[in-house]
Design a protein around this motif. Structure first.
Motif, short mmCIF file in Angstrom:
data_model
loop_
_atom_site.label_atom_id
_atom_site.label_comp_id
_atom_site.label_asym_id
_atom_site.label_seq_id
_atom_site.Cartn_x
_atom_site.Cartn_y
_atom_site.Cartn_z
N HIS A 179 3.41 2.88 -3.63
CA HIS A 179 4.14 1.72 -4.13
C HIS A 179 3.37 0.44 -3.81
N THR A 180 2.98 0.32 -2.54
CA THR A 180 2.22 -0.85 -2.10
C THR A 180 0.87 -0.92 -2.80
N SER A 181 0.20 0.22 -2.94
CA SER A 181 -1.12 0.25 -3.58
C SER A 181 -1.05 -0.18 -5.04
N GLY A 182 0.05 0.12 -5.71
CA GLY A 182 0.22 -0.33 -7.09
C GLY A 182 0.21 -1.84 -7.19
N PHE A 183 0.91 -2.51 -6.29
CA PHE A 183 0.92 -3.97 -6.29
C PHE A 183 -0.43 -4.52 -5.84
N ARG A 184 -1.08 -3.84 -4.91
CA ARG A 184 -2.44 -4.24 -4.50
C ARG A 184 -3.39 -4.19 -5.69
N ASP A 185 -3.34 -3.10 -6.44
CA ASP A 185 -4.27 -2.91 -7.55
C ASP A 185 -4.06 -3.90 -8.68
N LEU A 186 -2.84 -4.39 -8.85
CA LEU A 186 -2.54 -5.34 -9.93
C LEU A 186 -2.37 -6.77 -9.41
N TYR A 187 -2.70 -6.98 -8.16
CA TYR A 187 -2.47 -8.28 -7.53
C TYR A 187 -3.09 -9.44 -8.30
N GLN B 171 3.66 -2.78 10.24
CA GLN B 171 3.23 -3.13 8.89
C GLN B 171 1.76 -3.53 8.86
N GLN B 172 1.30 -4.23 9.89
CA GLN B 172 -0.07 -4.72 9.93
C GLN B 172 -1.08 -3.58 9.85
N GLU B 173 -0.77 -2.46 10.50
CA GLU B 173 -1.68 -1.31 10.44
C GLU B 173 -1.87 -0.86 8.99
N MET B 174 -0.77 -0.76 8.23
CA MET B 174 -0.85 -0.34 6.84
C MET B 174 -1.61 -1.37 6.00
N VAL B 175 -1.35 -2.63 6.21
CA VAL B 175 -2.02 -3.69 5.44
C VAL B 175 -3.54 -3.59 5.61
N GLU B 176 -3.98 -3.39 6.84
CA GLU B 176 -5.42 -3.27 7.10
C GLU B 176 -5.99 -1.97 6.52
N GLY C 36 -5.83 -2.17 2.63
CA GLY C 36 -6.49 -3.32 2.02
C GLY C 36 -5.56 -4.16 1.17
N VAL C 37 -4.41 -4.49 1.73
CA VAL C 37 -3.39 -5.24 1.00
C VAL C 37 -3.74 -6.74 1.04
N PRO C 38 -3.85 -7.39 -0.14
CA PRO C 38 -4.24 -8.80 -0.19
C PRO C 38 -3.08 -9.79 -0.10
N PHE C 39 -1.85 -9.31 -0.02
CA PHE C 39 -0.68 -10.18 0.04
C PHE C 39 0.07 -9.93 1.34
N LEU C 40 1.03 -10.77 1.64
CA LEU C 40 1.80 -10.63 2.87
C LEU C 40 2.88 -9.57 2.72
N VAL C 41 3.08 -8.83 3.78
CA VAL C 41 4.21 -7.90 3.87
C VAL C 41 5.15 -8.50 4.92
N LEU C 42 6.41 -8.57 4.57
CA LEU C 42 7.41 -9.23 5.40
C LEU C 42 8.26 -8.21 6.14
N SER C 43 8.61 -8.55 7.36
CA SER C 43 9.42 -7.68 8.20
C SER C 43 10.85 -8.20 8.27
N ASP C 44 11.78 -7.34 7.89
CA ASP C 44 13.20 -7.63 8.07
C ASP C 44 13.77 -6.67 9.10
N HIS C 45 13.03 -6.55 10.23
CA HIS C 45 13.43 -5.58 11.25
C HIS C 45 14.79 -5.90 11.88
N GLU C 46 15.23 -7.14 11.78
CA GLU C 46 16.55 -7.50 12.29
C GLU C 46 17.63 -7.37 11.22
#
Length: 187
Positions: free
Chosen positions: A85-93, A114-119, A122-132
């Motif tokens: 799912h994330t890679s699809g948005f990365r590829d069309l970013y 999330q930061q581990e996955m972003v690195e 190779g995600v070029p956009f921000l991923v937001l945490s709603d852990h609360e």
């Protein structure tokens, strides 16, 4: 144990999520002013962003070398496919940005996870945490409880000047969602 290849590919025969009506109320909803931690360490308030914003939310990404949250993760409708799912948005970013849209991923995992996955991906956009779960509760986003964790069901939306104008739910297959959202932006 998950490996990079198994995280990046969708197995055949995944159960298809059904529309349970849990997102029917979102179109036309003004985003609440809720600060969310981003993977770059900044804080993002989606309601305060002018213009077009695309948000895609997913339950939780896996990590190579670690087991799934539960043994039957692939049998939970809509659970599997967070990395594709994330890679699809990365590829069309670049196509999203060419249309003036800002893209954000969203999950209830903490920023460090999330930061581990972003690195790794190779995600070029921000991923937001709603852990609360502040945004999740304020918007009454669709969720599922798995192994004591409240996780977002896979969903995406387009917002313009802080108002959700189009919702995509349920999302399946997850790797096709970015193209679907991009097509909607081009309409």
């Amino acid at each position: 144990m998950m490996n990079e290849q198994s995280l990046s590919q969708l197995p055949a025969g995944l159960p298809v999520p059904v529309d349970d009506g849990a997102a029917a109320h979102l179109d036309g909803t003004r985003l609440p002013h809720i600060p969310l931690q981003a993977t770059d360490g900044s804080v993002v308030d989606l309601a305060g962003i002018a213009g077009t914003v695309v948000v895609f939310a997913y339950p939780r990404t896996g990590r190579p070398g670690e087991p799934s949250l539960v043994d039957d993760w692939d049998q939970i409708p809509g659970a599997r496919g967070c990395t594709p799912h994330t890679s699809g948005f990365r590829d069309l970013y670049s196509e999203f940005t060419a249309l003036g849209a800002q893209v954000f991923g969203l999950s209830t995992q903490d920023r460090e996870y999330q930061q581990e996955m972003v690195e790794r991906v190779g995600v070029p956009f921000l991923v937001l945490s709603d852990h609360e779960l502040a945004l999740t509760r304020a918007l009454k986003l669709p969720t599922m409880d798995v192994a004591g964790h409240t996780l977002l069901k896979r969903i995406a939306w387009i917002a313009r000047d802080g108002v959700i104008t189009r919702t995509f739910y349920p999302v399946f297959p997850p790797d096709a969602n970015a193209a679907e959202v991009l097509a909607a932006l081009r309409e």
